[in-house]
Scaffold this active site. Structure first.
Site, PDB file in Angstrom:
ATOM      1  N   ALA A  10       0.835  -1.198   0.000  1.00 45.19           N
ATOM      2  CA  ALA A  10       0.000   0.000   0.000  1.00 45.19           C
ATOM      3  C   ALA A  10       0.873   1.253   0.000  1.00 45.19           C
ATOM      4  CB  ALA A  10      -0.907   0.006   1.224  1.00 45.19           C
ATOM      5  N   ILE A  32       8.826  -2.725  -3.936  1.00 46.87           N
ATOM      6  CA  ILE A  32      10.170  -3.266  -3.770  1.00 46.87           C
ATOM      7  C   ILE A  32      10.551  -3.906  -5.094  1.00 46.87           C
ATOM      8  CG2 ILE A  32      11.635  -4.759  -2.355  1.00 46.87           C
ATOM      9  CD1 ILE A  32      10.032  -3.213  -0.440  1.00 46.87           C
ATOM     10  N   ASP A  85       6.446  -4.481  12.645  1.00 47.22           N
ATOM     11  CA  ASP A  85       5.704  -5.443  11.810  1.00 47.22           C
ATOM     12  C   ASP A  85       6.446  -6.780  11.760  1.00 47.22           C
ATOM     13  OD1 ASP A  85       3.724  -6.401  10.140  1.00 47.22           O
ATOM     14  OD2 ASP A  85       4.532  -5.477   8.325  1.00 47.22           O
TER      15      ASP A  85
END
Lengths: 209, 331
Positions: A11, A15, A124
């Site tokens: 979002a 990469i 995360d």
């Protein structure tokens, strides 16, 4: 390796593979968002790029395996870093024997404790954001990370991984306990306080399943 | 079971809506809303409850008249059981219980936040499985259906955005609710004043933004510039959290709800985000976006038809009724 291949489109960032001075690299580029005004867009992209690269470098100094940063382009929101050629923990955890799983999970805990000893919050920690190369666990994607010395932040950080184990890897419920074992051995503060905090977070309404 | 009467009263609005189920779709027969406007300051819970008690009977008979039905045609009574202000919730629950006993019709208490989502699904045919960005005075949540429940993927850690706007509005002597006037003032500026943009993981915070905006005002920054900057900062953060939830849940629809969803700038930002992701954007009509009885009625009907029942004893209100406490039997 094929350069400019998109490895992941999230979002917030994309990469892709790249080459830096002849080395295999990945580029993490934060995507400009047309819904927000350019002032905010620019501010967020440059601040987050700067923050993320700082966290990665600091983690490395503390002995945690992370990609080497090759270049940071704060203006355009691009971090160029080492390409880690290995297997995501998510993809291999079910292939391991129980003994190996225990060892790997303890190593994960060791890595997280090293981060937390220096108040680095990953933000995360999931099994998709850890890569096993030979016998080393690399932590990637510090995009939601920050510096925070609070017990709450460390508890929440570990709780994310606990959730990942219980939802994505529900066949291996003991994994998170192994992680905590490794964490307790390395963590310099009172790990029991952190464990209590995790229990408290679980009890909070919004996290109850 | 076809006709349901719902009473809303979680905060400043008393509303009675009457809806009919038409092949699984929600048909609104009437939706009467009456708002409490404090003479000064914000909502006083007791004053708001007194307001609801004073007007509930009028709103009720008005709604029945507009729907063109008689009381005996109503099959079910539902009411907003929470979350909300205790005195308001109790007033409305009392009215609903009395009506249920008098008409000898079943009673169901429903979750106000889930009602905001369900009314979108019930009235917009293409809206099947959205992520809801629900922004009102007290509530600011990003909600989606996952693993059998409505889950909160992100929410405010301190105050609702509407509350933040109202408080800033009061410092400008704007009337409650301040959102629409702030929107007007914001249109007159294009100058961005840097304000704190606070996202923590999937959650969001507005109290720092409010403090900084007040400081700017004290320092003499133009009110138009501040209003523009509050909107741009807060809405960008909301849109970002919503996009993250959509990416995480892999949902291709976004729905707006709550009073702040009436703001055109917020709508355009979320719509732009949705388009860029190839997702669809929905917003219910204005009187179904704000707090209203029709959404309470529709959720009540969905719950009843899925087999959920409630005795008078179970109908106690819950000020902290969380979105993820609701057992979803109808999906």
């Amino acid at each position: 390796m094929n350069p400019n291949k998109i490895l992941y489109l999230g979002a917030e960032a994309e990469i892709k593979t790249s080459v830096y001075l002849g080395l295999s690299a990945v580029e993490k580029r934060r995507i400009r968002k047309s819904y927000r005004i350019p002032e905010i867009d620019h501010m967020l992209i440059s601040a987050r790029t700067k923050e993320e690269s700082k966290l990665i470098m600091e983690a490395r100094i503390q002995g945690v395996a992370v990609p080497i940063i090759y270049d940071v382009d704060v203006e355009n929101g691009i971090i160029t870093m080492e390409y880690i050629d290995g297997h995501r923990i998510k993809d291999i955890i079910h292939r391991l024997t129980e003994k190996e799983r225990k060892r790997i999970c303890e190593k994960i805990g060791d890595g997280i404790a090293r981060l937390h000893n220096n108040d680095i919050i990953h933000g995360d920690i999931t099994t998709s954001n850890m890569i096993l190369v030979d016998d080393t666990i690399y932590f990637i994607d510090f995009g939601l990370g920050c510096k925070d010395s609070e017990i709450e932040a460390k508890g929440v950080d570990l709780h994310v991984l606990m959730e990942a184990f219980s939802s994505t890897h529900s066949l291996y419920p003991q994994c998170f306990d192994y992680v905590l074992d490794g964490y307790k051995k390395r963590f310099q503060g009172d790990a029991d306080v952190i464990c209590k905090k995790i229990e408290e977070i679980v009890r909070r309404g919004r996290y109850r399943t | 079971m076809t006709i349901c009467l719902g009473i809303e009263g979680t905060a400043h609005t008393i509303g009675v809506g009457i809806i009919k189920s038409d092949k699984g779709r929600c048909q609104v027969l009437s939706n009467v809303i009456k708002g409490y406007h404090p003479e000064k300051g914000g909502i006083h819970p007791r004053e708001a409850a007194n307001h609801h008690a004073t007007y509930v009977a009028d709103v009720l008979s008005d709604s029945i008249k507009k729907a063109g039905v008689v009381f005996s045609a109503v099959d079910l009574i539902s009411f907003s059981q929470g979350p909300g202000l205790g005195p308001c919730l109790r007033t409305v629950a009392t009215a609903a219980r009395a009506l249920s006993l008098k008409l000898k019709k079943p009673l169901l208490g429903v979750n106000h936040c889930v009602a905001h989502l369900e009314i979108g699904r019930g009235t917009i045919p293409e809206c099947i499985d959205p992520v809801l960005l629900y922004v009102s005075g007290a509530n600011t949540q990003v909600i989606g259906f996952a693993e059998g429940k409505y889950r909160v993927f992100g929410e405010t850690l301190d105050i609702g955005l509407g509350n933040c706007l109202d408080k800033f509005g009061r410092s400008l002597d704007l009337e409650f609710p301040a959102g629409p006037k702030i929107e007007e003032l914001a249109k007159k500026s294009k100058t961005y004043v840097k304000l704190p943009y606070s996202i923590k993981g999937m959650d969001i915070a507005f109290s720092g933004l409010l403090t900084a905006a007040m400081q700017e005002k004290k320092q003499g920054t133009s009110v138009e510039d501040i209003c523009f900057s509050i909107q741009e900062t807060a809405f960008a953060a909301l849109t970002e959290v919503t996009e993250r939830a959509m990416a995480h849940t892999e949902k291709k629809e976004v729905l707006l709800g709550g009073g702040v969803a009436c703001n055109m700038r917020l709508r355009s930002m979320v719509e732009t985000m949705a388009k860029a992701r190839g997702a669809r954007f929905f917003v219910p009509s204005r009187n179904l976006c704000v707090d209203n009885g029709a959404m309470i009625a529709w959720l009540g009907l969905l719950m009843y038809e899925s087999g959920i029942r409630m005795t008078i004893e179970d109908s106690m209100i819950n000020q902290r009724f969380r979105t993820d406490m609701v057992q979803v039997a109808w999906r």
